[in-house]
Design a protein around this motif. Structure first.
Motif, PDB file in Angstrom:
ATOM      1  N   ARG A 115       0.694  -1.171  -0.089  1.00 27.19           N
ATOM      2  CA  ARG A 115       0.004  -0.025   0.042  1.00 27.19           C
ATOM      3  C   ARG A 115       0.999   1.169   0.069  1.00 27.19           C
ATOM      4  NH1 ARG A 115      -3.251  -3.144  -1.056  1.00 27.19           N
ATOM      5  NH2 ARG A 115      -5.531  -3.277  -0.413  1.00 27.19           N
ATOM      6  N   ALA A 173      -6.231   1.370   5.948  1.00 30.16           N
ATOM      7  CA  ALA A 173      -6.286   0.857   4.698  1.00 30.16           C
ATOM      8  C   ALA A 173      -6.881  -0.521   4.697  1.00 30.16           C
ATOM      9  CB  ALA A 173      -4.672   0.723   4.381  1.00 30.16           C
ATOM     10  N   SER A 232      -9.801   6.078  -2.560  1.00 26.28           N
ATOM     11  CA  SER A 232      -8.531   6.004  -2.743  1.00 26.28           C
ATOM     12  C   SER A 232      -7.628   6.593  -1.845  1.00 26.28           C
ATOM     13  CB  SER A 232      -8.307   6.784  -4.037  1.00 26.28           C
ATOM     14  OG  SER A 232      -6.861   6.585  -4.491  1.00 26.28           O
ATOM     15  N   SER A 272      -5.440   3.969   0.690  1.00 24.75           N
ATOM     16  CA  SER A 272      -4.068   4.215   0.869  1.00 24.75           C
ATOM     17  C   SER A 272      -3.654   4.629   2.163  1.00 24.75           C
ATOM     18  CB  SER A 272      -3.743   5.434  -0.033  1.00 24.75           C
ATOM     19  OG  SER A 272      -4.004   5.222  -1.651  1.00 24.75           O
ATOM     20  N   LYS A 295      -4.595   7.003   4.203  1.00 23.54           N
ATOM     21  CA  LYS A 295      -4.328   8.459   4.485  1.00 23.54           C
ATOM     22  C   LYS A 295      -5.376   8.954   5.383  1.00 23.54           C
ATOM     23  CE  LYS A 295      -2.510   9.801  -0.333  1.00 23.54           C
ATOM     24  NZ  LYS A 295      -3.079  10.629  -1.338  1.00 23.54           N
TER      25      LYS A 295
END
Length: 580
Positions: free
Chosen positions: A490, A505, A574, A578, A580
């Motif tokens: 990732r 994630a 997304s 990822s 974030k």
């Protein structure tokens, strides 16, 4: 409305890329004159798109029996016929579009992943791909557009969709509200307990054909292609209504995924030659296939079959295939489904049999082997020992590419004999593991408890197996290694610690439909869990996208520099996936 070719455009750079991507007929040689290469405008019901000159255009009003096939670049215009003539064993795709009227029949194929064109336009900029298909409802033209692609051709297909405009003759038709549709489901796990004959066809037959065949044929099971980017045929008949009606009548279903193929095969959509990556790819394929099965009402307890076409086996190719199948099997088991393998007896099936007792690989639950010896039985000859998959776990495809007529209706099929039962259930370790918590604390070596079990199951489902006995509830060396592997995949720092980013994630991994206020289901549950980890505060986890979830999505979007609209679309998914 007739398809129209009205003009050519000087768009050679775009067209050349598209033709190359979809395996088109020609690519201009150096110095080619772009004036003589271009696109043409194709229109239907006031919906117009620019497609390469090399693409075929089929008017289904004039050719109602045409097979909707995407192994060659084609645009199909109109309502698919009820007796389309597709070759039985067609596999592989390039790209293509089906543009059909938006009516009660086509509306059955509208799901939560279907995008709606922006009002006053014919395009949906945020349309997502699900199972290698992009579906757009263009209400201002009254059409439903289904665009099929491969991973390589998706950008080119999106350019075709983005070229869409509204023209004279467009008439608005509203998409029916999904809330008005009652839930539908198959009559139990599929194919369930059954011994007898079945058939598979490239495209699911119409209800009328199924009724005619049920009345007159010896078959009671049917193979249906529900997912995968290597499927060749469109599936205009395959809806939740179709599944409900046919299983209620007595048909058994064999759900098939045609995804990545062996790296030593001739297909373009191949699994990785790196076993760890191949395992992750198999896990992702299982997630997508489960999403497709659930959208069709095919419940947990069913077997889903990975179609891996014949290949010239080598040691490295075999390792990739079996690693892919291990990821496929582990992910299906985590979701409560059985795993199946369809392949030729002389390649994929024999490879799986030679590693039957190898604990490095997860064994599939069912084998479905192609051995065209015209014997309707489950004898595997020298390909598989008689004691392997011997507990009602076999399907034999004993003849292929034949045409049969029953009740006056002819279909091109492969013939199968089944001996299967529901008694072979997947391991329950991860199936019953709780994944929903009010907080997701940082886990390190030595941590124990239910959250460790959740992390271990999420890792296994993602194709990064912590080891035998998962979940153990103890953060051991195998778990740390699996976390590092997942983090590296990732793009996260590979420290082996499950912190907020890794939790986010892991919890968000899976399909990425656009969800918003009023949405319900598994994707909503996943995003609620992921937001709890990402924001460090409790978000109600109930599978219903209400005001609290919308507020959490807005907070996440604004804190990550995204457009804060409260709708979870591609950019939001997304970012979450990822870490974030």
């Amino acid at each position: 409305m007739e398809p129209r070719s009205v003009r050519c455009r000087r768009l050679w750079p775009v067209v050349a890329t598209l033709l190359a991507l979809v395996g088109g007929v020609a690519v201009a040689p150096a110095g080619a004159d772009p004036v003589n290469s271009g696109t043409r405008t194709v229109g239907y019901h006031g919906y117009e798109i620019e497609v390469p000159d090399s693409w075929q255009v089929v008017d289904l009003t004039e050719q109602p029996d045409a097979c909707i096939r995407f192994d060659r670049p084609t645009v199909y215009l109109g309502r698919p016929g009820v007796r389309s003539s597709c070759p039985a064993h067609l596999v592989g795709r390039t790209a293509g579009l089906l543009v059909e009227p938006l009516d009660a029949s086509s509306a059955q194929r509208i799901t939560g992943a279907t995008a709606r064109a922006v009002s006053g336009t014919a395009v949906a900029p945020t349309a997502v791909s699900r199972n290698a298909e992009i579906r757009v409802a263009v209400e201002d033209a009254g059409v439903l557009v289904t665009a099929a692609h491969t991973p390589e051709t998706e950008p080119a297909v999106r350019r075709v969709l983005d070229s869409a405009t509204l023209a004279a003759g467009a008439e608005r038709t509203r998409v029916p509200n999904r809330a008005d549709t009652a839930p539908l489901a198959a009559a139990g796990p599929q194919p369930g307990t059954f011994a007898g004959k079945g058939f598979d066809a490239c495209a699911a037959p119409s209800a009328a054909t199924m009724n005619a065949w049920y009345a007159g044929s010896p078959y009671r099971a049917v193979g249906v292609y529900i997912s995968g980017a290597t499927r060749a045929c469109g599936q205009p008949n395959l809806t939740a209504n179709w599944v409900t009606d046919q299983t209620a009548r007595g048909w058994r279903l064999m759900p098939i995924d045609v995804g990545k193929q062996a790296p030593c095969s001739a297909f373009s959509n191949k699994m990785s030659t790196t076993p760890a990556t191949a395992r992750s790819q198999g896990s992702a394929a299982a997630d997508a296939s489960v999403a497709a099965a659930q959208s069709l009402g095919i419940p947990a307890g069913s077997a889903l079959y990975s179609d891996i076409e014949g290949y010239p086996s080598t040691a490295s190719c075999k390792a990739s295939v079996l690693s892919y199948l291990s990821g496929w099997t582990d992910a299906l088991h985590a979701r409560g489904y059985l795993s199946g393998l369809y392949s030729s007896a002389s390649s994929g099936i024999r490879d799986a049999a030679t590693e039957y007792d190898n604990s490095a690989y997860s064994r599939v639950d069912h084998i479905w082997y192609a051995w065209w010896n015209n014997a309707a039985d489950t004898n595997t000859g020298t390909y598989v020992p008689a004691g392997y998959w011997a507990d009602h776990q076999r399907i034999h495809q004993y003849a292929g590419d034949v045409s049969e007529t029953w009740g006056g209706v002819t279909v091109s099929i492969d013939r199968n004999f089944l001996d299967v039962r529901t008694a072979s259930t997947p391991p329950t370790g991860c199936t019953t593991t709780n994944l929903s918590f009010t907080a997701y604390p940082t886990l390190t070596s030595g941590s124990t408890g239910s959250r460790v079990s959740a992390a271990q199951c999420l890792l296994r489902s993602a194709g990064h197996d912590p080891g035998a006995g998962t979940p153990t509830g103890t953060y051991d060396a195998g778990t740390s290694t699996a976390v590092r592997s997942f983090q590296t995949a990732r793009g996260l720092p590979g420290d082996g610690i499950t912190g907020p980013k890794t939790w986010t994630a892991l919890l968000s991994r899976g399909s990425t439909p656009v969800i918003r206020t009023g949405s319900t289901g598994e994707a909503v549950t996943r995003i609620q869990r992921a937001l709890t980890a990402a924001l460090g505060r409790t978000v109600g986890i109930d599978g219903a996208f209400g005001a609290g979830t919308e507020a959490a999505v807005r907070d996440y979007q604004s804190s990550r520099g995204l457009s804060s609209d409260g709708i979870a679309g591609p950019a939001t998914w997304s970012a979450l996936q990822s870490g974030k």
